[in-house]
Design a protein around this motif. Structure first.
Motif, short mmCIF file in Angstrom:
data_model
loop_
_atom_site.label_atom_id
_atom_site.label_comp_id
_atom_site.label_asym_id
_atom_site.label_seq_id
_atom_site.Cartn_x
_atom_site.Cartn_y
_atom_site.Cartn_z
N UNK A 60 0.85 -1.39 0.21
CA UNK A 60 -0.72 -0.22 0.25
C UNK A 60 1.25 1.25 0.15
N UNK A 61 1.96 1.19 -0.24
CA UNK A 61 3.04 2.58 -0.69
C UNK A 61 2.01 3.52 -1.34
N UNK A 62 1.52 3.68 -1.96
CA UNK A 62 0.17 4.92 -2.31
C UNK A 62 -0.60 5.58 -1.96
N UNK A 63 -0.92 5.06 -0.68
CA UNK A 63 -1.75 5.86 0.34
C UNK A 63 -0.74 6.82 0.83
N UNK A 64 0.27 7.07 0.93
CA UNK A 64 1.36 7.93 1.94
C UNK A 64 2.40 8.53 0.98
N UNK A 65 1.49 9.86 0.02
CA UNK A 65 2.34 10.33 -0.59
C UNK A 65 3.13 11.49 -1.00
N UNK A 66 4.61 11.17 -1.14
CA UNK A 66 5.49 11.92 -0.95
C UNK A 66 5.24 13.24 -1.29
N UNK A 67 3.99 13.99 -1.93
CA UNK A 67 3.61 15.25 -1.80
C UNK A 67 3.18 16.05 -0.66
N UNK A 68 2.93 15.04 -0.25
CA UNK A 68 1.89 15.25 1.51
C UNK A 68 3.27 15.55 2.52
N UNK A 69 4.05 15.20 2.28
CA UNK A 69 4.93 15.64 3.46
C UNK A 69 6.10 16.42 2.57
N UNK A 70 6.72 17.91 3.37
CA UNK A 70 7.41 18.98 2.80
C UNK A 70 8.76 18.57 2.21
N UNK A 71 9.08 19.61 1.42
CA UNK A 71 9.70 19.36 0.40
C UNK A 71 11.65 19.03 0.88
N UNK A 72 12.03 18.87 0.25
CA UNK A 72 13.78 18.58 1.25
C UNK A 72 13.89 17.24 1.84
N UNK A 73 15.29 16.91 1.99
CA UNK A 73 15.61 15.55 2.47
C UNK A 73 14.93 15.35 3.55
N UNK A 75 12.29 16.58 4.57
CA UNK A 75 10.92 15.37 4.54
C UNK A 75 11.10 14.41 3.34
N UNK A 76 12.05 13.76 3.16
CA UNK A 76 11.48 12.71 2.48
C UNK A 76 12.12 11.93 3.35
N UNK A 77 12.60 11.81 4.11
CA UNK A 77 13.10 10.93 5.21
C UNK A 77 12.05 10.76 6.19
N UNK A 78 11.18 11.68 6.70
CA UNK A 78 9.73 12.00 7.29
C UNK A 78 8.85 11.22 7.00
N UNK A 79 8.94 11.09 5.26
CA UNK A 79 7.99 9.56 4.19
C UNK A 79 8.78 8.67 4.92
N UNK A 80 9.42 8.48 4.10
CA UNK A 80 10.26 6.75 4.20
C UNK A 80 10.13 6.48 5.60
N UNK A 81 10.61 6.84 6.86
CA UNK A 81 9.87 6.42 8.15
C UNK A 81 8.64 5.97 8.34
N UNK A 82 8.00 7.00 7.31
CA UNK A 82 5.97 6.92 8.11
C UNK A 82 5.62 5.59 7.24
N UNK A 83 6.64 5.69 5.91
CA UNK A 83 6.24 4.37 5.23
C UNK A 83 6.42 2.89 5.40
N UNK A 84 8.04 3.30 6.21
CA UNK A 84 8.40 2.06 6.33
C UNK A 84 7.46 1.30 7.90
#
Length: 189
Positions: A60-73, A75-84
């Motif tokens: 279900x990777x699509x349920x947490x969209x990268x665009x819903x997290x802040x730009x930059x590193x 935000x990216x790391x926060x998105x990856x942690x939440x995905x995990x």
């Protein structure tokens, strides 16, 4: 039906709902099947927890969209942690429904959250599977879209995540240009 097959089928059923397509199939479903193929090839005696974690790596990777997290590193790391965490939670639910014991559920969750990479053999095995899956099916399309410097940087980062045995195996299995092969020849940091 075995509890392993029950769990894998449940992951596939969830991933079949991915609205994003790759090669005419739901992206997460295809990715999970490719992960299982690499897991079986690289680790034929893998535990059921590792086999399930490999299949559920992008559940279900699509349920947490990268665009819903802040730009930059950050935000990216926060998105990856939440995905995990999401992947671990969903796989844990599926394993509990399939009657796995708490020890196996905890092990799969740790793998999906990458807890103990380089220290826990199964967490490292999952990372090696992820890297081989990337190199086998996703690297060429990625490389075609990005400047060479970025490609070299990604290859270096990929190689650093891998075990020494996996890096040796990459060199044996893939024909890489010298500058990319060098990343796998260097000791992991």
């Amino acid at each position: 039906m075995t509890r392993l097959q029950t769990a894998l089928d449940a992951i596939d059923n969830a991933n079949a709902k991915d609205p994003n397509l790759d090669d005419g199939q739901p992206e997460a479903l295809l990715y999970g099947q490719r992960m299982s193929e690499e897991a079986n090839r690289l680790f034929p005696n893998a535990s059921e927890a590792l086999k399930i974690a490999a299949r559920g790596q992008h559940i279900e990777r699509w349920v947490l969209k990268r665009a819903d997290f802040p730009e930059g590193r950050a935000g990216y790391l926060s998105w990856r942690r939440e995905l995990g965490q999401h992947h671990a939670n969903r796989v844990s639910e599926i394993m509990a429904d399939a009657q796995y014991d708490e020890e196996d559920i905890i092990a799969a969750g740790a793998m999906l959250r990458k807890e103990g990479i380089k220290r826990n053999e199964e967490v490292q095995a999952l990372e090696d599977i992820i890297c081989f899956t990337f190199l086998k099916w996703y690297f060429a399309p990625f490389a075609a879209k990005h400047p060479h410097e970025k490609v070299v940087d990604i290859v270096r980062k990929t190689a650093r995540k891998m075990s020494a045995d996996a890096r040796v195996r990459v060199l044996a299995e893939f024909e890489l240009p010298a500058d990319l092969a060098a990343a796998f020849e260097a000791p992991a940091a």
